[in-house]
Scaffold this motif. Sequence first.
Motif, PDB file in Angstrom:
ATOM      1  N   VAL A 185       0.848  -1.185   0.000  1.00  0.00           N
ATOM      2  CA  VAL A 185       0.000   0.000   0.000  1.00  0.00           C
ATOM      3  C   VAL A 185       0.893   1.248   0.000  1.00  0.00           C
ATOM      4  N   GLY A 186       0.490   2.236  -0.801  1.00  0.00           N
ATOM      5  CA  GLY A 186       1.251   3.495  -0.820  1.00  0.00           C
ATOM      6  C   GLY A 186       2.511   3.410  -1.648  1.00  0.00           C
ATOM      7  N   PHE A 187       2.507   2.590  -2.696  1.00  0.00           N
ATOM      8  CA  PHE A 187       3.657   2.582  -3.619  1.00  0.00           C
ATOM      9  C   PHE A 187       3.740   3.973  -4.249  1.00  0.00           C
ATOM     10  N   PRO A 188       4.957   4.465  -4.585  1.00  0.00           N
ATOM     11  CA  PRO A 188       5.084   5.814  -5.137  1.00  0.00           C
ATOM     12  C   PRO A 188       4.044   6.110  -6.227  1.00  0.00           C
ATOM     13  N   THR A 189       3.474   7.272  -6.145  1.00  0.00           N
ATOM     14  CA  THR A 189       2.453   7.832  -7.064  1.00  0.00           C
ATOM     15  C   THR A 189       1.074   7.173  -6.946  1.00  0.00           C
ATOM     16  N   GLU A 190       0.878   6.272  -6.004  1.00  0.00           N
ATOM     17  CA  GLU A 190      -0.433   5.599  -5.874  1.00  0.00           C
ATOM     18  C   GLU A 190      -1.524   6.632  -5.591  1.00  0.00           C
ATOM     19  N   THR A 191      -2.570   6.619  -6.426  1.00  0.00           N
ATOM     20  CA  THR A 191      -3.668   7.574  -6.251  1.00  0.00           C
ATOM     21  C   THR A 191      -4.835   6.888  -5.546  1.00  0.00           C
ATOM     22  N   GLU A 192      -5.839   7.718  -5.228  1.00  0.00           N
ATOM     23  CA  GLU A 192      -7.046   7.198  -4.607  1.00  0.00           C
ATOM     24  C   GLU A 192      -7.725   6.179  -5.539  1.00  0.00           C
ATOM     25  N   ASN A 193      -7.683   6.458  -6.843  1.00  0.00           N
ATOM     26  CA  ASN A 193      -8.276   5.528  -7.812  1.00  0.00           C
ATOM     27  C   ASN A 193      -7.570   4.185  -7.829  1.00  0.00           C
ATOM     28  N   ASP A 194      -6.221   4.265  -7.817  1.00  0.00           N
ATOM     29  CA  ASP A 194      -5.434   3.016  -7.775  1.00  0.00           C
ATOM     30  C   ASP A 194      -5.844   2.197  -6.557  1.00  0.00           C
ATOM     31  N   HIS A 195      -5.937   2.908  -5.432  1.00  0.00           N
ATOM     32  CA  HIS A 195      -6.273   2.252  -4.162  1.00  0.00           C
ATOM     33  C   HIS A 195      -7.658   1.608  -4.245  1.00  0.00           C
ATOM     34  N   GLN A 196      -8.628   2.337  -4.833  1.00  0.00           N
ATOM     35  CA  GLN A 196      -9.986   1.796  -4.948  1.00  0.00           C
ATOM     36  C   GLN A 196      -9.986   0.530  -5.810  1.00  0.00           C
ATOM     37  N   SER A 197      -9.166   0.512  -6.886  1.00  0.00           N
ATOM     38  CA  SER A 197      -9.171  -0.718  -7.711  1.00  0.00           C
ATOM     39  C   SER A 197      -8.630  -1.896  -6.917  1.00  0.00           C
TER      40      SER A 197
END
Length: 506
Positions: free
Chosen positions: A338-350
């Motif tokens: 979790v929280g890999f560089p540049t991870e966005t809220e959208n990435d997290h939701q997927s």
Amino acid sequence: MPRKLYMETFGCQMNVLDSELVLSQLRAHGYAQTDDRDSADVVIYNTCSVREHAEQKVWSRLGELRASKKQNPNLIIGVIGCMAEREGRSIFSKYPHVDILCGPGELDKLPAMVHNAVVTREPSSSIANPKSQIANQRQVALMGATTRRSSTLSAAEDTLELLDLSRSVSPTDDISQAYVRITRGCNKFCTYCVVPYTRGPEVHRPPQNIIDEVKMLTEHGAREVTLLGQTVNHYAYQHPDGHTTTFADLLYKVHEAIPNLPRLRFVTSFPRDFTNEALQAMRDCERICRYLHVPAQSASDRILKLMNRGYTSQQYRDFIDRARSLMPDISIASDFIVGFPTETENDHQSTLDLIRYCGFKNSFIFKYSPRPGTVAIDRFIDDVDEEIKRRRNNEMLAVQQEVSMQHNSRLIGQTAEVMVEGESKLVSRQKRAATSNIELGWEKSSQSTALAEALTTQLVGRTRGDQVVCFPGEASLKGQLLQVKITSAQNLTLFGELSRELTSIA
Ligand code: 5AD
Ligand code: SF4
């Protein structure tokens, strides 16, 4: 008197196995294991570098030993495993009281290194021990960037194979559950990971060596063997005559060659290149547990690319669908960063959607930890705030808990085969606390009540799908395969009672 050895192991199952092999070698060289660090002649830490947190624990242990070494200059301190390989000799400048450094690719040399360190420290062989001399007495075995084992090296030419081949079982060892390595190292080079640098390139062990080891362990009482590798499904042993034993072939061979082994497992699988043949082997061989640990890491295609994972989110889902269509009852676990560089809220939701879609039995969730020497630390800024990492981590845990709970509730009322691992942690803790309160002069009757209570305890074990089950039973049942009726469930644990009809299997 044998010299006393204290060893503490951090990290993955591969490290647990390495420690076991190293201990068995050192025992043969006259060392006796102790749980008391203060009374040990040799202290060894088998270390992990995957996340910074794991390394910090070892740094603090080494700090504690500074005073012990002052008091007892003959104490030998060794750092082995991934941290030794990653940090190298710089460990000596931070902690000059360390005597031995040995990387995971050089562990076959460790017994000789320990012996050399001990004898050069003994009063008869040391003259006043000036500082420079201590430095000369240090024992170092690391693969290092330049001398790294070649990627074409076969296990037969690999001296490290001797470590696995030397495995011996002593009568006091508890080997009801045992690990057997099938592959060393990793060629994947995921951008965040230190393993390809610390453990070197993939080397596949000859199938006959694996079969012989599983057989030997089963003859000595193993009831569950887990085949180990960083990416087990990449197993492909090229025989001298040119033909190849694939992972699927290996599963069939081990299953067939050791018919009296009740459970065979393997970890860890890589989501790509898992063939239908390997899945069919799992389906066809009744003693292979229908359990997969197959880390997804993320469900954002953009992040997966930055991680160099080599698959898309859809390809991961397709694999899970393929496994489920062949084995509807299969239990699947995953890892996520979790929280890999540049991870966005959208990435997290997927990623949350993927957890829901795949219905994982459980997920191991890690906050991204930038590791020196990896591509990710050089190429990407660790730009996701700690606070955001924490929040996303908690959200992932909450979704996984929901999924696990649904999964576990379905098992209530069913009977499951459970391999008993021992007393539950809670009971062991309570017992330790109680023994420190025992008073002398107990009445005989209360002693026998206490004894009867001690016979029935809270046991913990695992199903074939790797689910944790707690149930009341006698401590002597450790290592047995029993039928347990599931009566209730939490998200991480099932609760049950021994089934009356059929208690013992095989
Ligand atoms: N930061 C956080 N987690 C990591 N892992 C590996 N490297 C890192 C890192 N740098 C996790 C992955 C892997 C598991 C063993 O550890 O999820 O599957
Ligand atoms: Fe590390 Fe990737 Fe290899 Fe797993 S597959 S050990 S995460 S490099």
